[in-house]
Enzyme design. Structure first.
Site, mmCIF file in Angstrom:
data_model
loop_
_atom_site.group_PDB
_atom_site.id
_atom_site.type_symbol
_atom_site.label_atom_id
_atom_site.label_comp_id
_atom_site.label_asym_id
_atom_site.label_seq_id
_atom_site.Cartn_x
_atom_site.Cartn_y
_atom_site.Cartn_z
ATOM 1 N N GLN A 71 38.072 46.104 49.045
ATOM 2 C CA GLN A 71 38.856 45.001 49.591
ATOM 3 C C GLN A 71 37.975 43.797 49.969
ATOM 4 O OE1 GLN A 71 42.031 44.252 49.761
ATOM 5 N NE2 GLN A 71 42.599 46.128 48.687
ATOM 6 N N SER A 72 36.953 43.561 49.181
ATOM 7 C CA SER A 72 36.018 42.471 49.461
ATOM 8 C C SER A 72 36.680 41.102 49.306
ATOM 9 C CB SER A 72 34.817 42.565 48.530
ATOM 10 O OG SER A 72 34.044 41.390 48.593
#
Length: 333
Positions: A71-72
């Site tokens: 989930q960068s």
């Protein structure tokens, strides 16, 4: 600064007073709205990417490769920014967070990266920065053999910290807004945002205490990382940044239970900000950063009446991948 810059943050992000929290906490609290910086849900990574993608443009790169957690925000912002500049993106997602559900792997930043046209590859080891960079470079070699010009945005220490230049520039922006603060509270993860803001303020003679709130490592590890980034930044600039050991202040009181996991302190911080000022924070970074302020006011490290700046670095796209965690933290009545 004599470094190539792709203009992704075209306007100064506002600094807003937070009157309700100021009254509640007994300080003069403001927020730097870097959640509005850049494109596609914004965030601090836009400032870092200006210098990485500026370097990519100098090399006439056609493909940008970047690595980060599933989930960068960094990889999502890279995909959006590269698309704006006419480059394709290959994003590598690292499995850093344990015990996640299917939504975590498909929604939020992952969904946006796909929508933005990024090619997605995976890297199973979540705490191997050097290995993740090596995997990117192997993929870049495939691009090169196919006749395309790749540019790798590295993650590990030992690479030039171009991203820190974005927050040296942000420090100048804060000062240009006639903002004179006693304390600046900012996220400390890769270290580029924290080190850049600290170096930038000191370089222009601003003495504000800069407190980095840990989001990925404990205080001991993060202190070492910030010092290493500052050394690399001095080398990049060709002169020592005017930062002392005493300037590197790290707080890890909301880091538990670990990177990408929502703990009680961060959940309380999310609720406090949302219900007091109507501003939403994310569970990975900004909730853990804001949590430092009431905690440090309570223990006296931020004195009553201090003028405090909270840097909101964005990250809101990940909210949609954390539905289960958020429902557990804020159950239906």
């Amino acid at each position: 600064m004599p470094f190539a810059r792709a203009e992704l943050v075209s306007a100064i992000t506002p600094i807003e007073h937070l009157p309700n929290l100021s009254a509640r906490l007994g300080i003069d609290l403001h927020i730097k709205r870097d959640d509005l910086a850049g494109t596609t849900m914004g965030g601090n990574k836009s400032r870092q990417l200006e210098y990485y993608l500026g370097a990519a443009q100098q090399k006439n790169a056609q493909t940008v490769l970047i690595t980060g957690a599933v989930q960068s925000n960094f990889v999502r912002t890279a995909a959006a920014s590269a698309a704006k500049l006419g480059m394709r993106t290959i994003v590598q997602l690292e499995d850093r967070v344990p015990d996640v559900d299917a939504l975590y792997g498909s929604n939020g930043n992952v969904l946006l990266a796909r929508l933005l046209g990024a090619e997605v590859m995976r890297y199973a080891a979540g705490e191997d920065e050097a290995g993740a960079d090596a995997a990117l470079r192997e993929r870049a070699e495939i691009e090169r053999k196919a006749g395309r010009v790749p540019y790798v945005i590295p993650l590990a220490l030992g690479n030039p910290p171009l991203g820190a230049l974005g927050y040296m520039r942000a420090a100048e922006e804060v000062v240009s807004q006639d903002a004179d603060f006693d304390v600046v509270v900012i996220g400390s993860g890769s270290g580029l945002t924290h080190a850049g803001m600290l170096a930038g303020l000191r370089s222009i003679g601003q003495p504000a205490r800069v407190i980095g709130s840990c989001v990925r490592r404990d205080a001991t590890q993060q202190t070492q990382r910030i010092n290493t980034v500052l050394e690399a930044l001095s080398e990049l600039l060709g002169s020592k940044v005017p930062v002392t050991d005493a300037d590197v202040v790290i707080w890890d009181g909301a880091f538990s239970p670990g990177y990408g996991q929502l703990g009680p302190s961060a959940a309380q911080a999310m609720a406090m900000m949302a219900q007091s000022e109507g501003i939403v924070l994310d569970p990975v970074y900004t909730a853990k950063v804001f949590a430092a302020i009431p905690a440090l006011v309570d223990n006296g490290e931020i004195p009553e009446g201090s003028r405090v700046l909270f840097v909101h670095t964005g990250g809101l796209a990940s909210l949609f991948a954390y539905q289960s965690s958020l429902e557990n933290a804020f159950p239906h009545p």
